[in-house]
Design an enzyme around this catalytic site. Sequence first.
Site, PDB file in Angstrom:
ATOM      1  CE1 TYR A  35      -4.250   0.863  -0.353  1.00 57.52           C
ATOM      2  CE2 TYR A  35      -4.466  -1.240   0.797  1.00 57.52           C
ATOM      3  CZ  TYR A  35      -5.013  -0.228   0.015  1.00 57.52           C
ATOM      4  OH  TYR A  35      -6.313  -0.318  -0.394  1.00 57.52           O
ATOM      5  CD  GLU A  43      -4.935   5.184   0.568  1.00 54.53           C
ATOM      6  OE1 GLU A  43      -4.865   5.846   1.618  1.00 54.53           O
ATOM      7  OE2 GLU A  43      -5.936   4.537   0.239  1.00 54.53           O
ATOM      8  CG  ASP A  98      -6.875  10.244 -24.781  1.00 51.81           C
ATOM      9  OD1 ASP A  98      -5.832   9.557 -24.760  1.00 51.81           O
ATOM     10  OD2 ASP A  98      -8.009   9.786 -24.562  1.00 51.81           O
ATOM     11  CB  THR A 142      -3.289   3.805 -22.755  1.00 49.76           C
ATOM     12  OG1 THR A 142      -2.767   3.813 -24.091  1.00 49.76           O
ATOM     13  CG2 THR A 142      -4.765   4.099 -22.790  1.00 49.76           C
ATOM     14  CE  LYS A 157      -5.540   1.935 -26.006  1.00 45.32           C
ATOM     15  NZ  LYS A 157      -6.612   2.933 -26.088  1.00 45.32           N
ATOM     16  NE  ARG A 190      -4.855  -4.528 -20.491  1.00 42.91           N
ATOM     17  CZ  ARG A 190      -5.090  -4.133 -21.758  1.00 42.91           C
ATOM     18  NH1 ARG A 190      -5.877  -3.104 -22.007  1.00 42.91           N
ATOM     19  NH2 ARG A 190      -4.559  -4.790 -22.763  1.00 42.91           N
TER      20      ARG A 190
HETATM   21  C1  LIG Z   1      -7.716   3.268 -25.342  1.00 46.54           C
HETATM   22  C2  LIG Z   1      -8.097   4.675 -25.145  1.00 46.54           C
HETATM   23  C3  LIG Z   1      -8.446   5.184 -23.882  1.00 46.54           C
HETATM   24  C4  LIG Z   1      -8.743   4.354 -22.668  1.00 46.54           C
HETATM   25  O1  LIG Z   1      -7.871   3.492 -22.209  1.00 46.54           O
HETATM   26  P1  LIG Z   1      -8.273   2.366 -21.141  1.00 46.54           P
HETATM   27  O2  LIG Z   1      -6.943   2.021 -20.592  1.00 46.54           O
HETATM   28  O3  LIG Z   1      -8.943   1.284 -21.900  1.00 46.54           O
HETATM   29  O4  LIG Z   1      -9.155   2.984 -20.115  1.00 46.54           O
HETATM   30  C5  LIG Z   1      -8.657   6.545 -23.770  1.00 46.54           C
HETATM   31  N1  LIG Z   1      -8.554   7.352 -24.823  1.00 46.54           N
HETATM   32  C6  LIG Z   1      -8.264   6.895 -26.059  1.00 46.54           C
HETATM   33  C7  LIG Z   1      -8.186   7.862 -27.197  1.00 46.54           C
HETATM   34  C8  LIG Z   1      -8.037   5.542 -26.256  1.00 46.54           C
HETATM   35  O5  LIG Z   1      -7.784   5.097 -27.488  1.00 46.54           O
END
Ligand SMILES: *Cc1c(COP(=O)(O)O)cnc(C)c1O
Length: 448
Positions: free
Chosen positions: A87, A89, A233, A259, A262, A268
């Site tokens: 933990y 926090e 994003d 993220t 990807k 993840r």
């Molecule tokens: C994949 C994705 C997310 C979210 O990611 P998670 O880890 O699945 O919550 C947010 N924004 C965009 C543009 C994405 O392609």
Amino acid sequence: MAKEKLRADGKSPHPKRAGRKNFQVKNTVAVNKNIMKSAKSGWGDKVFALIKEEEKRQTDGLEMIASENYVSKQVLEATGSVLTNKYAEGYPGHRYYGGCEVIDKIESLAIERLKKLFGCKFANVQPHCGSSANMAAYYALIKPGDKLLGQAIDAGGHLTHGAKVSFSGQIYKSFGYGLDSKTGFLNYEDIAKIAKKVKPKVVMCGYSAYPRSIDFKKFKKIARSVNAYLIADIAHIAGLVATGYHQSPIGIADIVTSTTHKTLRGPRSGIIMTNDEELAKKINRAIFPALQGGPLEHVIAAKAVAFGEALKPSFKKYIGDILENMKVFAKTLMSFDFDLVTNGTDNHLILVDLRSKNLTGQEFESALGEAGITVNKNGIPLDPLPPKITSGIRVGTAALTTRGMRPKEMQRIAEMFNIVAENISNKKKLQEIKREVKSMTKKFPLTR
Ligand SMILES: *Cc1c(COP(=O)(O)O)cnc(C)c1O
């Protein structure tokens, strides 16, 4: 303009994520050995047999879901480490639990590497995923009921960009922009007009299914013209941004979220970056204590490992290879008269418009699946079919490039797509392709 009309069932445009890969290599890490042992006899929990089964699925097929990748065994080992027991926090140096002296070093290392990787001043590595990173970014900037302008989900935006089935479309008053109906590209003039009308407090850019580059400077101009914050994003294109293959939003957008699993090829998870010290404080408070409790330090360690990998020259070559592979794959598909949205791609993914082939996304996804190739059905701009069927598929090359596949394989795989399209209900032919897929994957073992 309302997003619920555009994607009524609220399904993610990239529904299936396969999870992580366990690697069958010499010197494989302890955690994987344990899994293999337990699958044979060991702990007797069915879960481990199922993990083996999934490992086989990931090994024997061609993974072309644009949001997936295969992590290294080092990333995997960190993810499966004893750090899951702890933990912590709070933040490094300011924890609400004892015994955090090692954890502090690990999280600080993750932060420092991330700052170096993207050249940003402040970073938070605690978001559990991309969606929670976006949630924290909004929380830091706006209040419930404030206006949010993001890309409509059927135009390639993400659920968290204001879809009505998402918290982002329920807590905030959300509005959507689309793509140019003729070209399929972003149309900055149209977006500027919508922004003037809506007067949002936040403009969101960065997408899940957009095959072209994004001009963050133009978005900043639009946001500034209506006194809104800009969030970029970069969930999909993070690897491209980190290596200079895509314009960086750092220093342009007020907040950058992503993220890490990807094109960045980490565990993840999610991250948030900014160059603004006041915003950085708000982001930290949004993640903890507002939205999350204890951080996943095992995943933060895995992120630190992945950022370390991404800082190496070999990662830049990897991203270059993804793009080269995608160019060849896209060109070969087009030579078989497949239509691509925007007629091509600048990044690691394409959107294939299947209407000229008289196929739906659902049909083609399913037939490719029978042939051992995994993609996801995906709406095309102004798709006449519902989200469960769709007129398109989304295809990416990040995962296959990790396995070491190159243009030669891309050409053959594009040919396989054509064969599958022409033999959509010919089970024998699909089985034949599946055998070819399996023998192809044997030459590209998952040995990273
Ligand atoms: C994949 C994705 C997310 C979210 O990611 P998670 O880890 O699945 O919550 C947010 N924004 C965009 C543009 C994405 O392609």
